[in-house]
Design an enzyme around this catalytic site. Structure first.
Site, PDB file in Angstrom:
ATOM      1  N   ASN A  99      88.953  76.877  77.375  1.00 13.88           N
ATOM      2  CA  ASN A  99      88.550  77.834  78.400  1.00 13.88           C
ATOM      3  C   ASN A  99      89.674  78.746  78.867  1.00 13.88           C
ATOM      4  O   ASN A  99      89.427  79.637  79.678  1.00 13.88           O
ATOM      5  CB  ASN A  99      87.987  77.079  79.615  1.00 13.88           C
ATOM      6  CG  ASN A  99      86.758  76.271  79.258  1.00 13.88           C
ATOM      7  OD1 ASN A  99      85.701  76.841  78.996  1.00 13.88           O
ATOM      8  ND2 ASN A  99      86.882  74.963  79.226  1.00 13.88           N
TER       9      ASN A  99
ATOM     10  N   ARG B 126      88.571  82.822  82.466  1.00 15.38           N
ATOM     11  CA  ARG B 126      89.935  82.291  82.470  1.00 15.38           C
ATOM     12  C   ARG B 126      90.739  82.785  81.268  1.00 15.38           C
ATOM     13  O   ARG B 126      91.971  82.742  81.285  1.00 15.38           O
ATOM     14  CB  ARG B 126      89.894  80.763  82.504  1.00 15.38           C
ATOM     15  CG  ARG B 126      89.432  80.197  83.839  1.00 15.38           C
ATOM     16  CD  ARG B 126      89.117  78.720  83.742  1.00 15.38           C
ATOM     17  NE  ARG B 126      90.271  77.941  83.311  1.00 15.38           N
ATOM     18  CZ  ARG B 126      90.198  76.667  82.916  1.00 15.38           C
ATOM     19  NH1 ARG B 126      89.013  76.068  82.868  1.00 15.38           N
ATOM     20  NH2 ARG B 126      91.287  76.029  82.567  1.00 15.38           N
TER      21      ARG B 126
ATOM     22  N   ASN C  30     103.328 105.062  47.521  1.00 18.09           N
ATOM     23  CA  ASN C  30     101.907 104.985  47.190  1.00 18.09           C
ATOM     24  C   ASN C  30     100.998 105.792  48.107  1.00 18.09           C
ATOM     25  O   ASN C  30      99.793 105.843  47.889  1.00 18.09           O
ATOM     26  CB  ASN C  30     101.451 103.524  47.218  1.00 18.09           C
ATOM     27  CG  ASN C  30     101.720 102.855  48.565  1.00 18.09           C
ATOM     28  OD1 ASN C  30     102.665 103.197  49.260  1.00 18.09           O
ATOM     29  ND2 ASN C  30     100.891 101.902  48.931  1.00 18.09           N
TER      30      ASN C  30
ATOM     31  N   TYR D  71     109.774  97.496  48.469  1.00 20.15           N
ATOM     32  CA  TYR D  71     108.371  97.563  48.844  1.00 20.15           C
ATOM     33  C   TYR D  71     107.570  97.906  47.599  1.00 20.15           C
ATOM     34  O   TYR D  71     107.773  98.959  46.984  1.00 20.15           O
ATOM     35  CB  TYR D  71     108.110  98.621  49.919  1.00 20.15           C
ATOM     36  CG  TYR D  71     106.626  98.855  50.095  1.00 20.15           C
ATOM     37  CD1 TYR D  71     105.817  97.888  50.687  1.00 20.15           C
ATOM     38  CD2 TYR D  71     106.024 100.028  49.629  1.00 20.15           C
ATOM     39  CE1 TYR D  71     104.456  98.078  50.815  1.00 20.15           C
ATOM     40  CE2 TYR D  71     104.658 100.216  49.763  1.00 20.15           C
ATOM     41  CZ  TYR D  71     103.873  99.242  50.356  1.00 20.15           C
ATOM     42  OH  TYR D  71     102.525  99.431  50.468  1.00 20.15           O
TER      43      TYR D  71
ATOM     44  N   THR E 246      72.922  75.230  81.947  1.00 17.84           N
ATOM     45  CA  THR E 246      72.829  74.883  80.530  1.00 17.84           C
ATOM     46  C   THR E 246      71.396  74.628  80.078  1.00 17.84           C
ATOM     47  O   THR E 246      71.038  74.934  78.930  1.00 17.84           O
ATOM     48  CB  THR E 246      73.702  73.659  80.236  1.00 17.84           C
ATOM     49  OG1 THR E 246      73.400  72.613  81.172  1.00 17.84           O
ATOM     50  CG2 THR E 246      75.181  74.020  80.325  1.00 17.84           C
TER      51      THR E 246
ATOM     52  N   LEU F 189      75.663  76.916  72.444  1.00 17.91           N
ATOM     53  CA  LEU F 189      75.744  77.624  73.725  1.00 17.91           C
ATOM     54  C   LEU F 189      77.089  78.346  73.836  1.00 17.91           C
ATOM     55  O   LEU F 189      78.148  77.743  73.666  1.00 17.91           O
ATOM     56  CB  LEU F 189      75.573  76.646  74.881  1.00 17.91           C
ATOM     57  CG  LEU F 189      74.281  75.806  74.876  1.00 17.91           C
ATOM     58  CD1 LEU F 189      74.179  74.990  76.154  1.00 17.91           C
ATOM     59  CD2 LEU F 189      73.060  76.681  74.679  1.00 17.91           C
ATOM     60  N   ALA F 190      77.005  79.643  74.111  1.00 19.13           N
ATOM     61  CA  ALA F 190      78.221  80.461  74.219  1.00 19.13           C
ATOM     62  C   ALA F 190      78.010  81.572  75.233  1.00 19.13           C
ATOM     63  O   ALA F 190      78.481  82.697  75.052  1.00 19.13           O
ATOM     64  CB  ALA F 190      78.579  81.043  72.860  1.00 19.13           C
TER      65      ALA F 190
END
Length: 452
Positions: free
Chosen positions: A231, A18, A373, A353, A82, A11-12
């Protein structure tokens, strides 16, 4: 444990307000990996036949994140609780006749061993429970739902909003995670009502509906830390700290020296061999492996790099994705590498570099050297041969090849290939004028006095 097929419903669908983020809550990373994928990695260890992820808003973000998996994404709209969320997975699980685990995308630390225990209890032949709920003893129970149980048998489950004062005094809390047979789940969900303080369809109500039918349900307890939900940004930070503490302890047990463990940060997939030494303030991004007896000095940042044995990195080194270092390679202070392959014994000790390049065995790259490069449109490759010596403050303009054993004079700009064992110098002619500096100072001093 039963060998019955297993499905996972994750479950999402929560909005995650928040978090105050445009990124879906379950995609915020812990150790460089979205929390949802941490959970799914644990689920994969029990080899589910099917996995369904239930989302609300931002479905496309979750679909992209799980595109490399076999998971199916379904949408709960509107969000009515839910039980209603789980019901949205019914079509995706059509024809499935095994056991179903209901999990939460923002509860990422559930271990596969705990899932196996829940499934094992579900298939206990003594009482064949209708459901197995994962509970925990909370230090501060707060607004968690409560579980009234006797010797693991659930007498009552109640949401905090609907609990009596006596029920709120119970410290056994409901994590929301449960295991149930598919042929029990759907009929029970259809009977769930929303006559409660929130007007929602609660998943835990299936336990009490089964209880009313004379069927037993059981609770399995785990540690509070395993079922921590995330959360908010503050809770995400707590989760990250917990993850890092676990990885630090693991590596030290495996023979890795951490001079200051609390200042070293690992990714979810970091691999480090025994006898590696890591100084303070080192950060590992995803995709790093480190060979035995390598030393990593302070303030280095390493991501997407493979480091061989007995290498020496830093301090203040940055290894970017595509870096591959052989044995005994040295990457020193303020050196940055990207898509660079260093053969055994090669060195870049200072202020350089090196990108889109191959560096041969025992080549030595002097301070201030860069591989040029990128021309603003395309990237090009630099090849530095074995045993080559690149003088300080040189620029190698790719595409260019420096042959084995060649020497590039300090301060050179190389735009053409250099053959093996040659000396190449490309810089302006030095001109010296004897006495000029003294005459200049005398003239300027006189002019300054006259100005006064």
């Amino acid at each position: 444990m039963s060998r019955r097929p297993v499905a996972a419903i994750i479950l999402a669908a929560g909005m995650g307000t928040r978090m105050k983020s445009e990124t879906h809550k379950v995609l915020h990373p812990i150790g460089g990996r979205p929390m949802l994928l941490h959970l799914m990695a644990s689920v994969d260890e029990i080899a589910p036949e099917r996995t369904v992820v239930v989302v609300g808003a931002r479905r496309e973000q979750v679909e992209a994140a799980v595109a490399h998996t076999a998971a199916v994404v379904v949408t709960q709209e509107p969000q009515l609780g839910t039980a209603h969320a789980v019901l949205q997975a019914k079509d995706a699980l059509a024809g499935f006749e095994g056991d179903v685990l209901v999990l939460y995308g923002d509860v990422p630390f559930i271990e596969s061993a705990t899932m196996r225990l829940m499934l094992s209890k579900l298939n206990n032949e003594k009482d064949t429970p209708a459901a197995v709920v994962l509970g925990f003893r909370a230090a501060e129970p707060g607004a968690y739902g409560r579980i009234d149980a006797d010797d693991g048998v659930i007498r009552k489950m109640v949401e905090f909003k609907d609990a009596s004062p006596a029920e709120r005094d119970i410290d056994l809390c409901n994590s929301g995670l449960l295991a149930v047979r598919a042929d029990d789940l759907w009929p029970l969900l259809e009977r769930v009502g929303n006559d409660n303080a929130a007007g929602e369809y609660y998943l835990p109500d299936i336990v009490m509906l089964a209880n009313a039918d004379g069927r037993v349900s059981r609770v399995v307890e785990t540690a509070e830390a395993e079922v921590m939900g995330i959360n908010s940004r503050a809770e995400l930070a707590v989760a990250e700290a917990r993850f890092q503490a676990g990885r630090r302890s693991f590596f030290m047990r495996e023979g890795v020296t951490l001079t200051d463990p609390g200042s070293v940060f690992f990714a979810f997939d970091t691999e480090i061999a025994a006898d590696v030494s890591i100084a303070p303030n080192v950060v590992f991004g995803p995709g790093v492996s480190v060979g035995a007896k390598t030393r990593i000095h302070a303030f280095s940042h390493i991501e997407g790099a493979k480091i061989g044995e007995k290498a020496e990195i830093g301090p203040y080194a940055r290894l970017r994705p595509g870096t591959v270092l052989g044995a005994d390679v040295k990457i020193g202070n303020f050196v940055e590498t990207k898509k660079a392959d260093f053969a055994d014994g090669a060195k870049a000790n200072h202020l350089s570099y090196i990108g889109d390049a191959t560096v041969g065995a025992k080549a030595n790259i002097g301070a201030g050297t860069i591989t040029c490069n990128y021309d603003g449109f395309f990237k090009y490759k630099t090849e530095i041969g074995a045993g080559a010596f690149i003088g300080s403050n040189s620029a190698l303009v790719a595409p260019v090849k420096i042959g084995d054993g060649a020497i590039v004079g300090a301060g050179s700009v190389m735009t053409k290939d250099v053959e093996a064992d040659a000396l190449a110098v490309a810089r302006g002619v030095q001109d010296s004028k004897p006495g000029w500096a003294a005459r200049f100072r005398e003239a300027m001093t006189a002019k300054k006095k006259a100005a006064k």
